[in-house]
Write a protein that holds these residues in place. Structure first.
Motif, PDB file in Angstrom:
ATOM      1  N   ILE A 113      20.196 -20.661  38.866  1.00 32.27           N
ATOM      2  CA  ILE A 113      21.565 -20.190  39.108  1.00 32.27           C
ATOM      3  C   ILE A 113      22.338 -21.355  39.700  1.00 32.27           C
ATOM      4  O   ILE A 113      21.967 -21.896  40.749  1.00 32.27           O
ATOM      5  CB  ILE A 113      21.609 -18.984  40.057  1.00 32.27           C
ATOM      6  N   ILE A 114      23.406 -21.755  39.017  1.00 28.53           N
ATOM      7  CA  ILE A 114      24.250 -22.847  39.495  1.00 28.53           C
ATOM      8  C   ILE A 114      25.398 -22.254  40.302  1.00 28.53           C
ATOM      9  O   ILE A 114      26.176 -21.448  39.794  1.00 28.53           O
ATOM     10  CB  ILE A 114      24.787 -23.678  38.322  1.00 28.53           C
ATOM     11  N   ALA A 115      25.489 -22.653  41.569  1.00 29.60           N
ATOM     12  CA  ALA A 115      26.508 -22.108  42.477  1.00 29.60           C
ATOM     13  C   ALA A 115      27.104 -23.246  43.297  1.00 29.60           C
ATOM     14  O   ALA A 115      27.082 -23.227  44.525  1.00 29.60           O
ATOM     15  CB  ALA A 115      25.889 -21.045  43.387  1.00 29.60           C
ATOM     16  N   ILE A 116      27.648 -24.228  42.599  1.00 27.77           N
ATOM     17  CA  ILE A 116      28.082 -25.453  43.270  1.00 27.77           C
ATOM     18  C   ILE A 116      29.570 -25.465  43.606  1.00 27.77           C
ATOM     19  O   ILE A 116      30.147 -26.523  43.859  1.00 27.77           O
ATOM     20  CB  ILE A 116      27.711 -26.693  42.431  1.00 27.77           C
ATOM     21  N   GLY A 117      30.191 -24.295  43.621  1.00 35.46           N
ATOM     22  CA  GLY A 117      31.600 -24.237  44.014  1.00 35.46           C
ATOM     23  C   GLY A 117      32.474 -25.053  43.088  1.00 35.46           C
ATOM     24  O   GLY A 117      32.403 -24.917  41.870  1.00 35.46           O
ATOM     25  N   ILE A 267      32.038 -23.967  34.144  1.00 35.71           N
ATOM     26  CA  ILE A 267      30.953 -23.576  33.252  1.00 35.71           C
ATOM     27  C   ILE A 267      31.289 -22.225  32.630  1.00 35.71           C
ATOM     28  O   ILE A 267      31.567 -21.255  33.341  1.00 35.71           O
ATOM     29  CB  ILE A 267      29.620 -23.467  34.010  1.00 35.71           C
ATOM     30  N   LYS A 268      31.269 -22.143  31.308  1.00 36.85           N
ATOM     31  CA  LYS A 268      31.532 -20.882  30.618  1.00 36.85           C
ATOM     32  C   LYS A 268      30.317 -19.971  30.738  1.00 36.85           C
ATOM     33  O   LYS A 268      29.186 -20.394  30.501  1.00 36.85           O
ATOM     34  CB  LYS A 268      31.852 -21.135  29.146  1.00 36.85           C
ATOM     35  N   VAL A 269      30.556 -18.717  31.127  1.00 33.61           N
ATOM     36  CA  VAL A 269      29.467 -17.750  31.252  1.00 33.61           C
ATOM     37  C   VAL A 269      29.867 -16.438  30.590  1.00 33.61           C
ATOM     38  O   VAL A 269      31.047 -16.170  30.350  1.00 33.61           O
ATOM     39  CB  VAL A 269      29.101 -17.475  32.732  1.00 33.61           C
ATOM     40  N   THR A 270      28.842 -15.626  30.309  1.00 36.83           N
ATOM     41  CA  THR A 270      29.080 -14.277  29.804  1.00 36.83           C
ATOM     42  C   THR A 270      29.380 -13.349  30.978  1.00 36.83           C
ATOM     43  O   THR A 270      29.376 -13.768  32.140  1.00 36.83           O
ATOM     44  CB  THR A 270      27.833 -13.763  29.056  1.00 36.83           C
ATOM     45  N   GLN A 271      29.583 -12.074  30.680  1.00 36.29           N
ATOM     46  CA  GLN A 271      29.832 -11.101  31.741  1.00 36.29           C
ATOM     47  C   GLN A 271      28.601 -10.878  32.610  1.00 36.29           C
ATOM     48  O   GLN A 271      28.707 -10.277  33.687  1.00 36.29           O
ATOM     49  CB  GLN A 271      30.291  -9.772  31.136  1.00 36.29           C
ATOM     50  N   GLN A 272      27.449 -11.364  32.151  1.00 41.19           N
ATOM     51  CA  GLN A 272      26.234 -11.287  32.965  1.00 41.19           C
ATOM     52  C   GLN A 272      25.877 -12.638  33.558  1.00 41.19           C
ATOM     53  O   GLN A 272      24.748 -12.868  33.953  1.00 41.19           O
ATOM     54  CB  GLN A 272      25.083 -10.727  32.120  1.00 41.19           C
ATOM     55  N   MET A 273      26.848 -13.528  33.598  1.00 40.23           N
ATOM     56  CA  MET A 273      26.750 -14.834  34.242  1.00 40.23           C
ATOM     57  C   MET A 273      25.822 -15.807  33.527  1.00 40.23           C
ATOM     58  O   MET A 273      25.400 -16.815  34.092  1.00 40.23           O
ATOM     59  CB  MET A 273      26.282 -14.691  35.714  1.00 40.23           C
ATOM     60  N   GLU A 274      25.515 -15.542  32.258  1.00 38.39           N
ATOM     61  CA  GLU A 274      24.636 -16.422  31.497  1.00 38.39           C
ATOM     62  C   GLU A 274      25.418 -17.597  30.915  1.00 38.39           C
ATOM     63  O   GLU A 274      26.519 -17.422  30.386  1.00 38.39           O
ATOM     64  CB  GLU A 274      23.955 -15.656  30.365  1.00 38.39           C
ATOM     65  N   VAL A 280      19.647 -19.905  32.426  1.00 34.97           N
ATOM     66  CA  VAL A 280      20.477 -20.684  33.347  1.00 34.97           C
ATOM     67  C   VAL A 280      21.791 -19.926  33.517  1.00 34.97           C
ATOM     68  O   VAL A 280      22.459 -19.601  32.528  1.00 34.97           O
ATOM     69  CB  VAL A 280      20.742 -22.110  32.834  1.00 34.97           C
ATOM     70  N   PHE A 281      22.140 -19.658  34.763  1.00 29.82           N
ATOM     71  CA  PHE A 281      23.302 -18.842  35.090  1.00 29.82           C
ATOM     72  C   PHE A 281      24.253 -19.660  35.969  1.00 29.82           C
ATOM     73  O   PHE A 281      23.861 -20.663  36.566  1.00 29.82           O
ATOM     74  CB  PHE A 281      22.874 -17.572  35.843  1.00 29.82           C
ATOM     75  N   ALA A 282      25.487 -19.225  36.046  1.00 26.13           N
ATOM     76  CA  ALA A 282      26.456 -19.866  36.934  1.00 26.13           C
ATOM     77  C   ALA A 282      27.291 -18.790  37.612  1.00 26.13           C
ATOM     78  O   ALA A 282      27.661 -17.784  36.986  1.00 26.13           O
ATOM     79  CB  ALA A 282      27.349 -20.833  36.164  1.00 26.13           C
ATOM     80  N   ILE A 283      27.565 -18.996  38.897  1.00 26.04           N
ATOM     81  CA  ILE A 283      28.341 -18.031  39.674  1.00 26.04           C
ATOM     82  C   ILE A 283      29.316 -18.775  40.586  1.00 26.04           C
ATOM     83  O   ILE A 283      29.196 -19.972  40.804  1.00 26.04           O
ATOM     84  CB  ILE A 283      27.432 -17.114  40.522  1.00 26.04           C
ATOM     85  N   GLY A 284      30.268 -18.036  41.122  1.00 24.76           N
ATOM     86  CA  GLY A 284      31.203 -18.623  42.079  1.00 24.76           C
ATOM     87  C   GLY A 284      32.290 -19.425  41.395  1.00 24.76           C
ATOM     88  O   GLY A 284      32.579 -19.261  40.210  1.00 24.76           O
ATOM     89  N   ASP A 285      32.899 -20.336  42.148  1.00 19.73           N
ATOM     90  CA  ASP A 285      34.064 -21.073  41.666  1.00 19.73           C
ATOM     91  C   ASP A 285      33.778 -21.916  40.428  1.00 19.73           C
ATOM     92  O   ASP A 285      34.688 -22.212  39.657  1.00 19.73           O
ATOM     93  CB  ASP A 285      34.612 -21.978  42.771  1.00 19.73           C
ATOM     94  N   ILE A 286      32.532 -22.325  40.225  1.00 19.00           N
ATOM     95  CA  ILE A 286      32.210 -23.188  39.094  1.00 19.00           C
ATOM     96  C   ILE A 286      32.162 -22.413  37.776  1.00 19.00           C
ATOM     97  O   ILE A 286      32.240 -23.005  36.700  1.00 19.00           O
ATOM     98  CB  ILE A 286      30.874 -23.924  39.329  1.00 19.00           C
ATOM     99  N   ALA A 287      32.043 -21.096  37.834  1.00 22.91           N
ATOM    100  CA  ALA A 287      31.893 -20.273  36.632  1.00 22.91           C
ATOM    101  C   ALA A 287      33.238 -19.731  36.168  1.00 22.91           C
ATOM    102  O   ALA A 287      34.110 -19.411  36.986  1.00 22.91           O
ATOM    103  CB  ALA A 287      30.936 -19.114  36.907  1.00 22.91           C
ATOM    104  N   THR A 288      33.394 -19.615  34.856  1.00 22.89           N
ATOM    105  CA  THR A 288      34.627 -19.041  34.321  1.00 22.89           C
ATOM    106  C   THR A 288      34.322 -18.092  33.173  1.00 22.89           C
ATOM    107  O   THR A 288      33.370 -18.284  32.416  1.00 22.89           O
ATOM    108  CB  THR A 288      35.598 -20.139  33.847  1.00 22.89           C
ATOM    109  N   TYR A 289      35.137 -17.046  33.071  1.00 23.31           N
ATOM    110  CA  TYR A 289      35.066 -16.048  32.000  1.00 23.31           C
ATOM    111  C   TYR A 289      36.401 -15.330  31.983  1.00 23.31           C
ATOM    112  O   TYR A 289      37.187 -15.437  32.952  1.00 23.31           O
ATOM    113  CB  TYR A 289      33.908 -15.069  32.231  1.00 23.31           C
TER     114      TYR A 289
END
Length: 329
Positions: A113-117, A267-274, A280-289
């Motif tokens: 899970i990538i959560a690097i803000g 980082i582009k992710v799905t609605q399940q953060m994939e 490999v998932f991304a959450i927080g400020d670095i993720a977009t959807y």
């Protein structure tokens, strides 16, 4: 190399990563939490430790430090391996697991899970050379302790939300407060600008900072040379503390090197953060959807979503509908 294989490795030890690590451990997964800085907390701890945050559910207001303290206490209830001062240099897929290379150790994990803000951020500094010793006591790019500004003559440089908010906040405890901005109009929330205009903060607009030196008569103070935009007019103010809020620079190059699909710096992710990479998932400020809101509250929800999806991918037969009350029994 670490011989342990983790279920989930979380890259980034800010609030999103800390809560995701807690939730993953709550779900009885083996978790590694990797943070490049020597302490957990990310941007709330580093950028606005003493600033009050108003969009965390259940807390009318909380400072960055207070929020991180609470997350740290929560994390201590469960078992999470923390790798602090550890910078990730590469990720590589091998035999259905991921090898994470860092400046210290290699970490093997089934999911990431990538959560690097906002990424590897650093402040935009003054554009001219000055005595490095000035940063020891007089020049700051972050507020780590409000007491450093208490009962002193201070100035804030910048015109965005952070600069305006800090000028208002510091004016409550400082002797005198000024704000220095290159334009007459601020790039901040209208309500904040109204509060600034109604305050006793001296607005030095439109000026830019040309030089910062120690005061000849009192080396505990600094002289800040200001030049008026589109004019030869200059003036010098003598203060104890200068807080520079020109924004921050982040670099997404490392994400491109990992072959992640990006949208701008995110980082582009799905609605399940994939992400586009397996497990490999991304959450927080670095993720977009579509419909993404850049809020801490959103990041706190995205962590459990990513963990749950990873859990289903890794262990499809595992009962994943437990409630937190039963997990602690």
């Amino acid at each position: 190399m670490n011989d342990k294989t983790y279920d989930i490795a979380i890259i980034g030890g800010g609030p999103a990563g800390m809560f995701a690590a807690y939730y993953a451990s709550l779900r009885k997964l083996n978790v590694a939490l990797i943070e490049s800085l020597p302490n957990l907390g990310g941007q709330p701890q580093t950028l606005y430790a003493q600033k009050e945050i108003y969009d965390v559910a259940g807390l009318p207001k909380v400072s960055g430090t207070e929020l991180v303290d609470q997350l740290t206490n929560q994390l201590s209830l469960l078992s999470v391996d923390e790798y602090l001062g550890t910078s990730v240099t590469d990720i590589e897929r091998t035999d259905d697991v991921w090898k994470i290379s860092t400046n210290k150790v290699e970490i093997i994990t089934k999911a990431i899970i990538i959560a690097i803000g906002n990424g590897a951020f650093k402040p935009r500094k003054l554009t001219f050379d000055y005595d490095p010793a000035i940063e020891d006591n007089n020049l700051s790019y972050f507020v780590n302790d409000l007491n450093d500004f208490k009962n002193k003559d201070v100035a804030v440089a910048g015109g965005g939300d952070s600069a305006v908010d800090w000028a208002i906040h510091l004016n409550e405890i400082a002797n005198n407060t000024s704000i220095i901005h290159r334009r007459n109009k601020y790039r901040a929330m209208e309500s904040s600008v109204d509060t600034l205009n109604a305050s006793s903060v001296e607005q030095l607009n439109p000026y830019i900072i040309k030089d910062v030196t120690f005061n000849n008569l009192d080396d505990s103070k600094i002289d800040v040379l200001l030049k008026k935009i589109k004019s030869d007019d200059e003036k010098t103010i003598t203060i104890y503390k200068l807080l520079v809020n020109y924004g921050f620079i982040s670099d997404s190059k490392i994400l491109r090197d990992w072959n992640l699909e990006l949208e701008g710096p995110f980082i582009k992710v799905t609605q399940q953060m994939e992400t586009n990479l397996p497990n490999v998932f991304a959450i927080g400020d670095i993720a977009t959807y579509p419909g993404k809101l850049q809020l801490i509250a959103t990041a706190f929800a995205e962590g459990p979503m990513a963990v749950t999806r990873a859990l289903r991918n890794l262990y499809p037969d595992k009962d994943y509908f437990e409630h937190s009350t039963s997990m602690f029994k």
